[in-house]
Structures are given as structure tokens and as C-alpha cells.
Design a protein around this motif. Structure first.
Motif, short mmCIF file in Angstrom:
data_model
loop_
_atom_site.label_atom_id
_atom_site.label_comp_id
_atom_site.label_asym_id
_atom_site.label_seq_id
_atom_site.Cartn_x
_atom_site.Cartn_y
_atom_site.Cartn_z
N THR F 91 -9.10 78.30 47.34
CA THR F 91 -8.95 78.86 46.08
C THR F 91 -7.80 79.87 46.26
OG1 THR F 91 -11.29 78.76 45.53
CG2 THR F 91 -10.07 80.22 44.24
N ILE F 92 -7.75 80.69 47.14
CA ILE F 92 -6.48 81.66 47.42
C ILE F 92 -5.20 80.97 47.62
CG2 ILE F 92 -5.80 83.47 49.03
CD1 ILE F 92 -8.59 83.96 49.58
N GLN F 93 -5.16 79.80 48.10
CA GLN F 93 -3.94 79.19 48.30
C GLN F 93 -3.52 78.49 47.23
OE1 GLN F 93 -5.43 76.12 51.29
NE2 GLN F 93 -4.27 77.19 52.64
N LYS F 94 -4.02 78.34 45.94
CA LYS F 94 -3.52 78.26 44.64
C LYS F 94 -2.48 79.29 44.13
CE LYS F 94 -7.48 75.10 43.53
NZ LYS F 94 -8.76 75.24 43.03
N SER F 95 -2.95 80.56 44.58
CA SER F 95 -2.24 81.49 44.13
C SER F 95 -1.40 82.22 45.29
CB SER F 95 -3.01 82.92 43.83
OG SER F 95 -4.24 82.14 42.94
#
Lengths: 252, 252, 252, 252, 252, 252, 252, 252
Positions: F91-95
Motif C-alpha cells: 500500500t505504501i509503495q503506491k505513494s
């Protein structure tokens, strides 16, 4: 069974308005309603006022509905259900208007009353992971008629974050300190504030936290005066006790 | 250090009546007096009123005398010394007028103040062996300005002895439940009364009581709402907290 | 192996009706049948009468069926299977007529016998969550030939609910007190009743209940005389022991 | 307070032979006499018959004498004092005819009654060091009217020593198994005998026995049916419970 | 690194057949092969003979295959893999001929050697649930070259089942006693047999067995001489040690 | 809040460049940014330099993203996220550009800085199962600017594997010893090396390892001087402390 | 009671040389002599050979003298008395020729036999404070006919001190590792040697050693194969077991 | 034994200046002197410089004198003796010039060296009762060549007393936090300071402090980074480690 009730019944027997046999029956039946799987205590409802509590864990949704119905028909306005999982909440919502808060695992039937009491209840947590337990305490206190001030993530490893709120700490009526690994929060707050501090150890943490035992022992050994402790993760107990202290009546 | 004090000092600096350097000094020195072996907290004395407390255990009689002298010169009227052994008491009595109570291991310098507060503090014990701890709580509460009702040897294995006093239990402002082997006392009282109950486990008992651990766990797991727990044998902590609750001021 | 059996075998050897070698064989083989994975004890069946017990946990349905078959062919009328999960029960039901009670996790093969014994066994629980363990005790006692009176949800935080049944408590032959967080139940009952009380701690609870440890310690430290304790959640053990006490024969 | 008493008092009020106010008084005063430091329970004495018990530990000789006097004047024939140290015994002997047994730390005032009950109580110990606790159990049972068979030093590491007495084990009414390091005694006896077995862990041992904890846990986990456990070193509790079981009355 | 190896290397250096620098290298490299994630010890293989052991838990199937390959190329004939789950076993079976026993969670590569040693190893269990751990011990002992006699379900609550095999108990070279709730097995066997007894507590049980702790403490406190204990559920350790004892060589 | 900051603020007030009211505000607001669910401490970032840490456990991916954004806008170059599960990482890697290491459960945003400090940090493990915790320590140390030497699977049951690396042990600046069952690693290393040793017990193991407690106690009781202990599985804490020691600045 | 004895008695009954009644008597009486306070086991003496053991703790000097006399008249040549305090030793020396070793708290009556067995028993200690326990083990082994090699103060914090004796470690028949704080000794020795290692935790230490618990857990979790553990401070048990292993007879 | 020493010896053997046999002897004898009851480690003395340490507890004064003499003849200038009771100190003072500090139970032979190292070591205590342990740490650090700043009685229940010294906390090279009941001290200091914090739990306290266990667990769970823990009451260990950290040499 309190002595005043016995006295009243005895007086009725003496005056002839109640037979001895019926007195026995009343002594036996009044205080609770027997649902088989549970004995609902209506006396407590009378004593405590508008709000009553059901401990949801280990009860089926059907049992909870039964208890709610019994309380409702006894005139209970607001009912708080703790440790209520999502699935049970959804089942109950088919029969009753239930406001469900998933983080705190709390369900509320009826309106939250207006705050009364001596002052505010401040609820502080050591970290973000302690918030669920803190919310159980906060909602309990609000349902029981208290104004609540939330102060989250103020653990003692950054003590300046806590001290920045010393005005709020100094002016609270009661403080609930919720902390896991970092049981120290209760001691530090207890040293700053001069109101009762209720410490709630949480099972948050790992390793030598042993499911909240480390925080529990730390809180029990607090050097600060005015600190007492409730069971690990017992947000409800803390909120209930805080409300009780905040509503101490002058009996002199 | 509370925020109001900082604000006051800052105001003095702003108005020119205090230099920044002196402000720093004051911030550093005011709250306590450094005796080397102890840092006596005069702020607490100011906040709490006429009575101040010394934890006697682990301090030499000479150290205690030093702290008493420091408190006295700071205007302290009544001083409570807890966990004070007989030998130390006799040494202190050479320098100060000390009222020593051997059972509670408590020494009192100055007068016991007149009771104030919302109501009475009831102190119950499970057995006769718990009386020492109960007296520590009782004397602490009295020194801090509370009226105390003692209800000793009412353990739950004879629950009618306890219920015979249900009028007293129902009318107390706060209840302290002191019990060793029989931690159940807190639960039963918590179910009968509707005021805060402070549970004090005692180390009285043998075998699987494990120095008070059994009573402690039992009390933490109390099903009764409104019960919180202090450390094993911590009569002082219970008395102090009870006094705090009994003196909750209306801050609204 | 009991002395009387040895004596009987020796007598047969002396009288010539049994060779020494065969005596050895008999001594070795009689008391149990070796199924490889289990050694079924037929002696116990003979001593205890019509009902025999299989501890289901950790055994495959096939192993249980094997043991049941061995017992049946040894003349066993009623067989109780404890700690039996639903899946195993369904497998066994393909081979035997099994009455399965999911709450108590108990399976019964054969008829429940008519009650015998000195009197009634009363089974009380602190809360609704303790009912599963209580039912294990209740069904065990019934299968072993006892009349059972169920008294559920009478925890000590509402001690009047319990005392309302003091007539039943006073007239029981044996009482089983089942409680989790609230181990106090055994103490209070032990103080009211004057028959043996078997305390069963349950693993119900959270936090500092430590899987039943708190209730266990509380019960072991009961101040009430006549109270003894079995393992956490051991409803079967309590029911079995209660039946034994209820069937004490006069050996004078 | 049992319901029958309430009923009787209510009947008297109904019939006019008792005023409501006096009924209240009686309800409050009858069950015990308040000595200040202790509340002596005369109801129990009436229920249990000729013998009454004082737990000596934590009471001064003077307090014990006060309780004895109160019991005597209430008509108590035999009084058992447990956990009585030699010094206290000597002080009491100045006022009362006290038979003191130093090994069991037990004092007896009055005559030991003739044995009644269903059968014999067998008391077994694992080693010679467990004898003190066993004697506490034995004397308690004898004072309460039981015949006792002592079987000492039959620990399971020499299981043939125990089995040599299997006739006695098979014919007992109740068995008390007292063992320290070797908690296994209760399991082995429980497998041989078919009467209730009361297990008493003792604090005898060293190292990983942890003051009796190892024996306690071992006994709680006994695979043998019919075994229950009392507190570590609680010889009195075991003797009292054994007597209760040995005196079960047929209530059908 | 053993002294003899150092001496040999030093002799080679003295005789000029090895340079000092190469000696250093050999001292560093010989005893193990560094696979990065594991350092395989070939010295142990040389000392212990044909069979070597891999502890499977916490290793990926790929890591296990790497270690097996390294051992194989070092001349290892038989390899025992313990704590091997089914999924890993199936992966390994793609690369090696692996005999997998799901109950014991053991995989064997290569042939089980012919038994050598002083005598038989007897392995006893308290119940049927302890068999998995017992099989881990049994297979380990067999792979290491021992004859094994299995004696399962002979718990002490039916001590006659155990004593019926006293001939086997008396004639064993070493005994492994595997028991959960019923740690008593080791004591009773230790009292009957006169060979070393290795006690293996198992995590079988519930409630106050605390994952094997009760059995562990009970076994450590065994009154029988000649009993020692390995970790809870450590069947491998017991089998390995039993093999060692069964292969004690005369070094005089 | 450190004294120097107070002094600076006071100086500004004295010089008139800051009003008393604004000083109060700054004292309250500067050290952290309040995100509601978390109070991000920018002071720490300033003190510690380029790298900052987020403890991922118990935080939602959204909360973590919020904290990262707050840190980024405060100028933080490198951010270490510990206890980060795979799902949150994705999820964090999307941002954010996140380097995720699944074994160590660590995510890194920004570049790993060049090593500074007095010397190398050596990280040793007892077995292959301890590698995850060791990698948490290793990556933490690298992100904080240290050179790390990994020495895995050198448990003391094959002490020669460890001693073969004594040159590396002797020349390290700090050593981190990570071990589960085998807490002995810290003692042996502590005796060989003469630099600080940080011991990290791991929860690897079974039976009487009690989730790392055995290793923890073993490490705390180390006879070797220079050994201290962090919490069970606390690889991050060890890596952080090692970096601190490796960067001790000369303050004389 | 072993099966062979039963068989022999049965043969005598069959042949008519023994009546059934007398057979019963013999079965009951042979194995031990009943002194009232103790049941002396002469069977064990016959099985074990010339040396017999009395556990002195918890026995009066008079009781010990009685047991010694009983053993002597049964033909016992050498008697070992363990846990014997100085005062009891002096009393016994008035009646018997007793060699008392105060450090090991051991008394020896009769001659120490010549060593027999497979090889040497090596006894190692972690520190000088463990020597008392080690001497209990050493003297026990010597009295039971073993050659003992003492290797004291070789704790793992200076592992080179231990490894300097690797020749002795490699050539021992059995090793006893005695250690307190530093339970690691057993692991390191277990990794170096390839004979059985008996680990004896000692109660030496302070703080988190918890009376030997830390060492006990550490030893139970040893990664080295071939290690088993006896109770804390149980030097006798280790010496006895080591002797047993050193005297394993070839039964094939 | 470090690899460099082995290399040097091997070089001598290669060059012919040392025979293989003598090399073996040297490998065995160099590192320590064997006094029988103790093996004095001169290697450590060489590595660590002028000061060496004797752990006095469990050693007779004669043994200590022997070790001192051995160290002195090996050129040791300063010797620190910890855990030295008054009686032993007086005996040693007959043979050596010993400076004895009764509070810290420390004896010093030789001069305290001039401080070296990176900076100051700050030692803080929670209360006055922790001072003894703190002094053990302080004197150890001074004897090992460090400047020490003592900051006693700054427990977190009055956190302003601690924060008043934030300048000293911020500028220390290493901090030792000594606290009993109040383990929170380490967390608060760890949050304020940015140097390594060594936490020393003390056994000061009562009840649920369990001899320092509560403080130990609290410290292990500290949320502050940079905190590690030594054994309960281990002032010496903390002082030694602090000195090591304060003397980290740059090895780059």
C-alpha cells in the motif's frame, strides 16, 4: 440485597400489607429477572440511573437481544454493550437501533446523555496502538454522562509531548492512563496531576511485555500517589470507575 | 512542572521584573530542595495542603530527620511517615514530637486535621491479619482530612457478617477493601455498594497465595464495576487515593 | 492391581485350579485390553458399575470407535465420551447410536441411568460464559447416576442473586462452583453451604485472568472450609468426583 | 444467612411476636459476635456440631483467648486451634486446658469426640518430611469425629510400598494424599482407590519445587478421576473436607 | 575444536609438512562448511558415525536440501530430519529419497542401521496423546542404531498397566518416559527400574498444565534416583541421549 | 523538552522579540506535529540527523503514509519503517519509493547513508532461525550509518565455529548477539571480545523456551562483563543502540 | 515389586512349599522395613550393591540413626547421607563412625569402594560458588564406585579456560556440568564432548537468576545434543545418575 | 583464546623456536593461573589495562586474598572487589591496603586512576533506596577511569526534578538509570537524552515488585530507543559497560 429493602418489606409484613410467604417471594424475585442463561439485575439499573451495561463477550447475539428486551421493558433508556464483535452487532441491528463503534467494539442503544459530574475525564494513551482500549473507556464514560478529553500518543519516551498538555492534566477531574509496553505513563501523569489516575495496562507490545503483564506490574508499582489499576485492556472498567468518581455526591 | 508556573515566570520576564538567567534558575530550583540523598518536593506540599508524606523504608533515621526539617522550614504543618520501623521512630523522637503507631508502622508529626470531604471512607478487611495494612490506610486517610469507618474481619466465607453492614456500605463515599487469601472481598463489596472501591491485596496467607499474588489477580479480575487495585500491602496508596476521591472538587 | 485379586488368584493356584504360569498370564492380562494405541481398563468398569468414560481429546474417531467396541463387548451399558469435537462425533455416529451435546462437547452412548446417591448435586456458575464447563460437569454427573440442580449466572458481584437460592444451597449433597474471572464464587458458596464444594476454575476472562490462573489461585486460597479444586475447565473431573461423594457407601 | 432463618423471623413478625425493628436487630446480630478484632460466627458452630476451629496464625494469644472465651460461653465443647506456635500455646495454657501438638502446630481444648461417619479416612504421605502437614489433617479429622488410618512415607518412587497397603486404600471412605516434591502420590492412589482423594501439596522440597508449586500443578493435572486439591500445606482444609465427605447425610 | 586436532596440526607444522599460514586456514575451515545461512559441522559427523541430524524447524525446504547435499558429499550415509512438516517433506522428496513419518514429523534419508549398543531402549508414554513425541524419540534412537521397545498408554492413574510390564522395565538399558499432564510416570518408572530414566514432559494437556510446565516441574522434582529431564516435547533429544548412554564405550 | 530550548525562548522574550503568550504557544507546539492519531516528533529528527524511524506495528498503512509525509515535509532524507507487513508495504509503495525487505519486515524510504562511526558492528546469531531478528538489527544499523559484519549460525553448541572468527570478534566496535534457545551466545562472545555486547533474545524455540524468556534470563545472568540486554526479538533496538555506541562523540 | 519375585512366590505356592496366606504376607512385607516414620527399602539395597543413600533433610538425627541401624543389620557396607547439617552429623557421630564433609553436607559411613565402571566421570563448575553442589555430586559418584575428575571455575565467559581441558572433556565417560548464573556451561560442554552431559543448575546468583530458574531454563533449552537436566542444586541426583550411566551393563 | 595468539605460537613452532609439545603446554597454561578453587585470568588483565575485578560473593576471605596475591604478582595496579561484606573486608585488610565502601559493598586495592574516555558518565536513581546499587556502578566506573556525575532521587513521579537537570542529561556520554519500583526512569531519560542509557532494575520495593522483576520488565519494554538492561541490582555490570562505551576506540 441491601438492608433498607429488607426493612421496608419487614414493615409491610408488620403492617399486614404483605404476608410472610409473599415477603419471601419478593425477597427472592425482585432483584433480578431469570432468563435461564442470565439473571438480569434490575436493581442495579434503578440505582445507577438511565444507562445499563451488557458484557457482550461469550454471549450469543440471541442472548444479548433477550437481555436488551428485558432491560427495555424494565424502562432502561440507554444500553451499552461492550466487547461486541461485528457479526453480533449486525444481528442485533436487525432487532434494535444500535450504534456500533468497531474500534472500541462497543454498541450503544438509545441516546448518549448530557454530561453531568464534577468535571472532565481526561483519557491519555502511550501510543497509537492503545487507542482501541482508550475508546472503550471514552465511550463508556460518555454513555454514563461525562465530558471526555482525549489525549492520545503521549508516551513517556517523549515526555515533552505529554507536558505540553499539563494545563489539561492539571484541570481534569479524573485521568485514565492507557498504556502497553510503556506502563510508565501512569507514574508520570500521577506526578504531574493531583486528581485520581486510573491506569489501564494494555496487551499491546511483544516479547517481555507478556501480554500486558509488564505494564500491569509497572503500574502497580507506581511511585506516584493517587494511582490505581484495573485489569489489562479493561477500558470499560476504567470508564465506569472514572464516571463514578466524577459523580461522587456529597453525603454529609 | 505545571504550565501555569511557566506562564507566570514568563510574564515576569516580559514585564522586566525577572531576568532570563534568573528565570532559568527559578525554573530549576523552585520545585524541590536538594538534600543530596533526597530531593524534597515543596510544590507538592503547596498543592496538597497541610499534610505531606515521607516513605520511610530504605531511609536512615538521619535522612528522615533531614527531610522533616526541610519540610518544617517550608511551613508544613502535619507530616506522615510510612513504613517506619520502631528503631527509627525512637531515633526521630529525640528530635521531633512524633506519634508512633507500631501496628501500622506509621509516625505522625503535627496534628491530625478535622475531616473534610464529600463523605465517609469505609475500610473493610477480610480477616484479623489484614488489620495492619488497613490501619496504614485508615491513618493516612485521617491525616489527610477524612472521616474513617473501620469494618474489620468480614471475609466472604461468612458473607452475612459483611451484609449486616450493608447500610454502611451503601452510604460510604469511597470503600477500601483490604484482603489477603480472600481477594473476593472486593468483588462482593463492589456488587453491593455503588461507590468507588479501592482493593488492597495483602501478603497475608500461605501456599498458593504467593505473597499476595493470588489476591491481586483475583481483585484485578473482579466482575464488579467500580473496583480498582493498588499494590500488595499498599495501605498508604489506598488511603491517599481514597482521600483524593473524597475531596474531588467541582471544576465546572 | 488390588490385593484381593492377587489373593484370589493365589488361592486358585494353591487349590490346583490354576497353574503358576497361567496365574502370571492372568495377572498380566486381566486388568486391561491392549489395543496398541490404548490399554482399555475393564477392571475400572467392573468396579464403577454401568458407566465408563473415554477422554476424547487427542484420539482419532477411529481410536474412539475401537475403544467403544472393546467396552461394549466387555458388557458396558453406558459410555460417556468427553472433549469430543463435532466432526469426531459425526464419524462415531456412523457406527454407534451417540447422543451428542455440542455445548458440553460430550457424547453419550446408551441410556442415562436413574439417579441414585445421597442427595442432589447443585452446579452453580459465575456467568453465562462458564455454562459450557458446567454442562460437562452436569452431564457427567447425570450419566453416573445423580440428580443435578443447575444454578447459572449467580456471580458474587451480585451476591443477592446467589443468596436468593440459599435453600437449594443449604440442602445440596455436593456443590460444584464453576467460575472464571470471578473465582470468588467458591468462597461465598463455601461460607453459606455446609456440604463439600468442588471448585472449577474456567479459562473464561481476559487480561490478568491468565487463562484461568487467577480463578485457580483464588479458589485454592479460599477461606471457606470444605472447598477443594480441580483443574481449570475440568468439568468432567468435578462431575465425577461429585458423583463419588454423592455415592459414599457406609463401610462401617 | 440462610433463607430458613429469614423465613422464621418473618413468621414471628407476621404473628406479632416480633416487631420489625427487633427483627432487623436480630438479623444483624445473631450470626456472629463482634469482638472488634474478630467477628465470631456462632451460626457455624450450631450447624457443624460440637467442634469449632480458630485459625491461629496472625492472631495474638490474647485475641485467641478472647475468641475461645466467646465460643465457650456460646456452648462450644471442643475447640481446635490451628497454626498455633509454641509460644502462643504456652500463653493460652495459662487460661485454658489446652492439649498442644507441636508437630502439627495444633492446640485442642476439650475432648476429642468418638468417631462417627461412613468409614475411615486414610492419610498417606510421600515422605517423612510431609508428616507435619499430614498430622494437621489427621488431628483435624479426629477432632471432627472421624477414625483416621495413617500411612506415611509411601512415595511413588517405591510404588510397591504403597501397593502393599492396597487393601487399606480400597476400603477407605476418603483418602488424603500429602506429598511435596512427589505430587505423583495423588495420581497413583487415585488410580488404585475408588473413593474421593483429597490431594495436599506440601512446600517440602528444594530447587524447582518452588515452595510446593510443582506438587500443586502435578496434582491439579492428575489423570486419575476423583482427585481434587487444596492449598499448599493446607492439612486443616483437607481434614475438614474429608470429615464433611465422611459425614454426608442421606437427604433423599 | 578438540585438542587432539590442534596437536596433529602442530605436529605437521613442526615436521614441515604444513606451513603456519595453512595451519591457520585449516584450523578455521575444517570443522564446518559455510553455506551462508548455515555452517554444517562435518567434525560431528566424523565423531558420531553413520547418522547425522538436521533440525528442520525454521529452515526452508531449499535450505534443508542444501544441507543434505553438503552432508551427502561429505560421505554421510543416513540423515535424520526432525520437526519436518508435510509440505517441506514433499518438496525434499523431489530431490532425495526421503522416508517421511508424519506422526513423528521425521524424515529419514538412507537406511536405518542395524542395532548395536549395550541393550534395549524402552520408551513409555502416559497416554495416547503422547505418542507423537515418543515416536520422535523412537525413530531417532533407531536411526542411531538402537533396538527400541514401545510401551504406550501406561499412565500412573492405572499403575497396574505399567507394572504388568515390569520385566521389560527391569531389563532395559535405558528408559525414556514420555508424559504430559501426568509427569508422575518418570517417578514411578524410576522407582521400579534400575537403569537411567530420561523424562520427556509433553505439552499435552489443558488448564494448569501450562503447555507442559506442570509435567516438567513434576519430573524435575522426581524422588526417584536416576531420572533426568530434557525440554518439553524434545523427543529427539531424549532419543539421542538414550542412544549415547546405550553406546557408552569402556574407556578404561 | 531540553533546557537549552527553554533558555533560548526566554532570551527572545527578554529581548522583546517574542511575547509571553507566543512563547507559551511555541513551547507547546514546536517539538511535535499532532496528526490526531500520532504526534510526530521533529525534535528527535533534528537531533539524530538524516534518518528517522517509524514503528509500523499497530498502525494502518494510511497512518504510516501520513507520518511519512509529515517527516518528508520536515526535511527528513531517510526513513526506516520497522515491523512492516507485506500488505502494508505494498500500500505504501503506491505513494512512496519504498525498498521492502520481507525477512526483516523493514521498509526503507530514501538512500542508505555511507558508514560513519568508530568501527564495525558485528552481528552474530546462534542459529539460522534467528536471522530475521538479526537482519532487523543489521538494516537498522546500516540505515543509521554503520558498517555491519554478519556472522550467522555460530551457536555455542559448536563453539569452534564461533572461535574461528575470533579476529573479527576482537576487532569489532560493538557486537550484537542474537540467540533464541541458546542464550549462551552472549556470554561466550562477552568473554572473548572486549567491546560492548548487546544481547537480543529471540522467541525462536519451543517448550521451556517460553517465547524467549529462557534466553532473556540467560542473557541477563551472563557472567561476562560488558553485556546488556534488549527486549525479546527487538532487533531494531539493538541496531539503534549499537549505532549510538558506534557514534559516541568526544565531549571533553 | 518386580514380576520375577511374584513368579518365584507363585512357584513356591504351586509346589506347596508356601501357603497362599503366607505368600500374601511375603508380598507385603519383603521389600521394606517399616520404622513408623520411614519405610526402609532393602530391595533397592540388594539391587544397587554395597552403597545405600539416606536423604538427610527433614529427618531428625535420631531418625537417621534408626535408618542407619536398620540398613547396617541388613548387611549394608557403605551408607551415604546427603543434605546433612553439621549439628546432625555430630549427633550421629556419637553412635556411628561418620566421615563428614561440611562443604558438600555429606556424611559417609563405611569405606569408599574402589572405582569400577566404563570410564571417568568429569565434574565441571562455572564458578567457585558452584563447588558445594559439585562436591555433593563428586562424593556421591565416588561412594557409588566411580573415578571422578574435578574441573572447577571454567565458566563460559572465559571459554578458553574450559577448552584448555578439551582432552579431559573428550575422554570422559559422563560429564556433570554444574552452573548457576551461567547455565551456558552445559551447552558449550555438550558441543565439545560426545558423551552424555548431566546439567545441574545451581541456586547461586542474584536478581533475575530467580534461585536457579534462569540456569534451569537455559540448560533445558540447550542446543547441544546429549544434555539432560536434574533439579536445581541436585548434586546427588547427578552423581547417582552419572554412576548409573558409567555402570551400564551389556544385556545383549 | 584469540586467533592471533594461536598464530604467534604456530609461527614459533614453524621457526623451530618452540616444540610442538611445548606449544600445547603454552596453549593450555598461558591464559590463566589455576589456584584450584579459581582460575585467575591474566589475559583479561592485559587486555583491560590497570584495573581488574574480583566478584567477592561466594568466596572466602582467604580465597580472595589468594586471588589478589596472584593478580598483584602478575603486575595488576588497581583491584576492585565487589559484593564484599564487612567481615571479609576486615580480614583482607590484615593483608592488603584495602579502601572499603560499606554502602556499595566494594573494596578497592591500589589508586583510583585519572579519568579518561570520551565524556562523563551520569548515574541517576529513582529514589534514595537505589543509592547503594548506584554507588556500586559509580565506584566501578571511577576505578576503571571515568568521570562520574551523580543525580540521585529523581524518580518520574516528580518528573520536573529530573528535567531540571536536562543539560546534564543532554551532555553525558553514557547514562546509567538505576530504579526499583519505578522502572519508568529509563524510558523518560531515554526520551530526553540522545546517548546510550544502561538501565539497572533494583530489588527495592515490595508487593508486586517481585524483587525487581517489575522494574526489569518495565525497562525491557521501554519505548525509548537506545536503552538496554543489565541484571537486577547489577551496579557493577552497568558501571563496567558504561566505561567500555566511554572508552570506545576509533578502529577505522
Amino acid at each position: 440485597m441491601d438492608k433498607d429493602s429488607i426493612a421496608e418489606i419487614l414493615n409491610q409484613v408488620e403492617s399486614g400489607s404483605l404476608s410472610a410467604e409473599n415477603a419471601m417471594l419478593e425477597l427472592k424475585l425482585t432483584p433480578f429477572e431469570d432468563l435461564g442463561y442470565a439473571k438480569v439485575d434490575h436493581h442495579r439499573a434503578i440505582r445507577q440511573g438511565v444507562s445499563e451495561v451488557i458484557y457482550g463477550s461469550g454471549k450469543t447475539p440471541e442472548q444479548i437481544c433477550g437481555i436488551v428486551a428485558s432491560m427495555r421493558s424494565a424502562g432502561q433508556k440507554t444500553i451499552l454493550i461492550t466487547r461486541l464483535d461485528k457479526h453480533s452487532a449486525e444481528t442485533i441491528q436487525k432487532s434494535f437501533l444500535l450504534d456500533y463503534r468497531p474500534d472500541a467494539k462497543i454498541g450503544i442503544i438509545g441516546d448518549i446523555p448530557k454530561p453531568t459530574g464534577s468535571g472532565k475525564i481526561l483519557i491519555a494513551t502511550g501510543g497509537t496502538s492503545d487507542i482501541n482500549v482508550a475508546e472503550e473507556a471514552a465511550l463508556t464514560a460518555e454513555v454514563l454522562g461525562n465530558e471526555v478529553f482525549r489525549l492520545y500518543d503521549v508516551g513517556v519516551s517523549g515526555v515533552h509531548r505529554l507536558l505540553a498538555f499539563s494545563k489539561e492534566l492539571m484541570s481534569a477531574s479524573v485521568i485514565i492512563a492507557v498504556a502497553g509496553m510503556e506502563g510508565a505513563l501512569a507514574s508520570v501523569i500521577g506526578g504531574v496531576a493531583d486528581c485520581p489516575v486510573i491506569a489501564v495496562p494494555t496487551s499491546v507490545g511483544y516479547g517481555a511485555s507478556f501480554g500486558g503483564l509488564a505494564a500491569l506490574l509497572s503500574m502497580l508499582n507506581s511511585c506516584a500517589s493517587g494511582v490505581s489499576v484495573v485489569n489489562i485492556d479493561n477500558g470499560f472498567g476504567a470508564g465506569y470507575l472514572a464516571s463514578m468518581i466524577n459523580h461522587i455526591r456529597n453525603t454529609k
